[in-house]
Scaffold this active site. Structure first.
Site, PDB file in Angstrom:
ATOM      1  N   LYS A 191       2.024  -3.484   6.401  1.00  0.00           N
ATOM      2  CA  LYS A 191       2.453  -3.609   5.005  1.00  0.00           C
ATOM      3  C   LYS A 191       3.971  -3.423   4.905  1.00  0.00           C
ATOM      4  O   LYS A 191       4.645  -4.138   4.172  1.00  0.00           O
ATOM      5  CB  LYS A 191       1.738  -2.564   4.130  1.00  0.00           C
ATOM      6  CG  LYS A 191       0.227  -2.748   4.063  1.00  0.00           C
ATOM      7  CD  LYS A 191      -0.138  -4.041   3.384  1.00  0.00           C
ATOM      8  CE  LYS A 191      -1.615  -4.314   3.316  1.00  0.00           C
ATOM      9  NZ  LYS A 191      -1.945  -5.631   2.759  1.00  0.00           N
TER      10      LYS A 191
ATOM     11  N   SER B 155       0.827  -1.212   0.000  1.00  0.00           N
ATOM     12  CA  SER B 155       0.000   0.000   0.000  1.00  0.00           C
ATOM     13  C   SER B 155       0.854   1.253   0.000  1.00  0.00           C
ATOM     14  O   SER B 155       1.983   1.264   0.539  1.00  0.00           O
ATOM     15  CB  SER B 155      -0.846  -0.011   1.274  1.00  0.00           C
ATOM     16  OG  SER B 155      -1.445   1.240   1.469  1.00  0.00           O
TER      17      SER B 155
ATOM     18  N   TYR C   7      -1.873  -0.167  10.321  1.00  0.00           N
ATOM     19  CA  TYR C   7      -2.144  -0.770   9.018  1.00  0.00           C
ATOM     20  C   TYR C   7      -0.928  -0.614   8.095  1.00  0.00           C
ATOM     21  O   TYR C   7      -0.425  -1.592   7.525  1.00  0.00           O
ATOM     22  CB  TYR C   7      -3.377  -0.117   8.368  1.00  0.00           C
ATOM     23  CG  TYR C   7      -3.483  -0.410   6.902  1.00  0.00           C
ATOM     24  CD1 TYR C   7      -3.859  -1.682   6.461  1.00  0.00           C
ATOM     25  CD2 TYR C   7      -3.169   0.560   5.940  1.00  0.00           C
ATOM     26  CE1 TYR C   7      -3.922  -1.963   5.095  1.00  0.00           C
ATOM     27  CE2 TYR C   7      -3.231   0.280   4.585  1.00  0.00           C
ATOM     28  CZ  TYR C   7      -3.605  -0.981   4.174  1.00  0.00           C
ATOM     29  OH  TYR C   7      -3.654  -1.269   2.827  1.00  0.00           O
TER      30      TYR C   7
END
Ligand code: UDP
Length: 334
Positions: free
Chosen positions: A151, A123, A147
């Site tokens: 990644k 991302s 989050y």
């Protein structure tokens, strides 16, 4: 010789189902491994015998091992991750558990099953608050929420797994995925929905009164956040190219995927008004914590090394295809 077999973990989700469709259309044999069943919109593809579904959890090593023994895939694409930034701040354990621990479970099962090619859905969140736009892959990475850190950590894990175990991978850093397949059969539906395009379209669908604009005082052309919206069909095409590159022997690498053009929140709403042919009520709301003012990709590297070109690259096409899917869903519920 028959085409390679690809296992797609999280293949029943929004981006996954578009990738699955693209792979089956190129006559790859695809194994969807997901907690959810294969979406109805993909069932027609199952008739051809190239699409198989396993409904199981990534945490379930025995189910993973059994799937790998049964289908002996040549490569894996992993999309089975949680994606809500706000939730990751409130409940980081859930994110580290699923996006990291379950991801490790998958990598170890793949290695035990002799699979050495892996495509990872990363991302733009790995960049955090960017210093400049457009962002190239060598821009410093400094994620600002759990989050984004999942990644970022996983990209590092993949580099270590290549160095130690020879698992080659391509990490694809998506910017803002949106839109839907042109067939209108598959599209974006999260529960709860947090993404701008589906939320905007919920207003003309009568599912909400208005859409909130998170911050109108950013240093951008109209005061609202700038994002790089990329059509999900173009993302799917990049995954096919990435898996083919790995199967051809390409080394571990990382690529941005975006259109290279930024649109503001107000521009997204204006484009949606044009597509649906009516006003969409908005409400000015405070900034959402952790939102950078602008995120725009440079995807030059993917263009050069993967031969990728976004084809559905206007906001209008992105919103038209999303609207077509949403209208069809509405018809089903009626
Ligand atoms: N956004 C907004 N209202 C909403 C949802 C999102 O103004 O109800 C804004 C958000 O602040 C961001 C952009 O829309 O600038 C895209 O947000 P989204 O959650 O779709 O994707 P993200 O950029 O977080 O990956």
């Amino acid at each position: 010789m028959s085409k390679p077999r690809i296992i797609v973990t999280g293949g029943a989700g929004y981006i996954g189902s578009h990738i699955v469709k693209a792979l089956v259309e190129k006559e790859y044999c695809v194994i969807v491994y997901d907690r959810k069943p294969i979406p109805g919109g993909l069932r027609a593809l199952q008739a051809g015998g190239l699409l198989h579904g396993i409904q199981a959890d990534l945490a379930d090593r025995a189910a993973l091992d059994a799937a790998l023994r049964k289908f002996e895939p040549n490569a894996a694409i992993n999309l089975a991750g949680y994606i809500a930034v706000g939730e990751s701040v409130r409940d980081p354990g859930k994110y580290y558990d699923n996006n990291i621990a379950n991801g490790l479970n998958l990598l170890d099962a793949l290695l035990a099953g002799g699979v050495k090619c892996f495509v990872f859905s990363s991302s733009a969140a790995v960049y955090g608050m960017p210093r400049e736009v457009p962002i190239a892959e060598d821009h410093p990475t400094a994620p600002i929420n759990p989050y984004g850190r999942t990644k970022w950590f996983f990209e590092h894990i993949l580099r270590d797994y290549d160095a130690a175990y020879g698992l080659r991978s391509i990490s694809l850093r998506y910017f803002n995925a949106a839109g839907a397949d042109h067939s209108g059969e598959i599209g974006e539906a999260h529960d709860p929905e947090t993404h701008l395009v589906p939320l905007v379209l919920q207003v003309p669908m009568g599912l909400r009164d208005s859409v909130a604009i998170f911050g109108s005082d950013y240093p951008t052309r109209d005061g609202t956040c700038v994002r790089d919206y990329i059509h999900v069909t173009d993302l799917a095409d990049a995954h096919v190219r990435a898996v083919e590159a790995l199967l051809d022997g390409s080394p571990t690498d990382v690529f941005n995927l975006g259109n290279g053009e930024g649109c503001t929140v107000r521009e997204v709403i204006a484009a949606a008004e044009e597509v649906v042919g009516g006003n969409i009520k908005t409400l000015d709301a405070p900034r959402r914590p952790g939102d950078p003012a602008a995120l725009v990709a440079s995807s030059e590297k993917a263009m050069q090394k993967l031969g990728w070109r976004p084809k559905h690259n206007t906001l209008k096409i992105i919103i038209q295809t999303a609207w077509q899917w949403h209208k069809r869903q509405m018809g089903k519920d009626a």
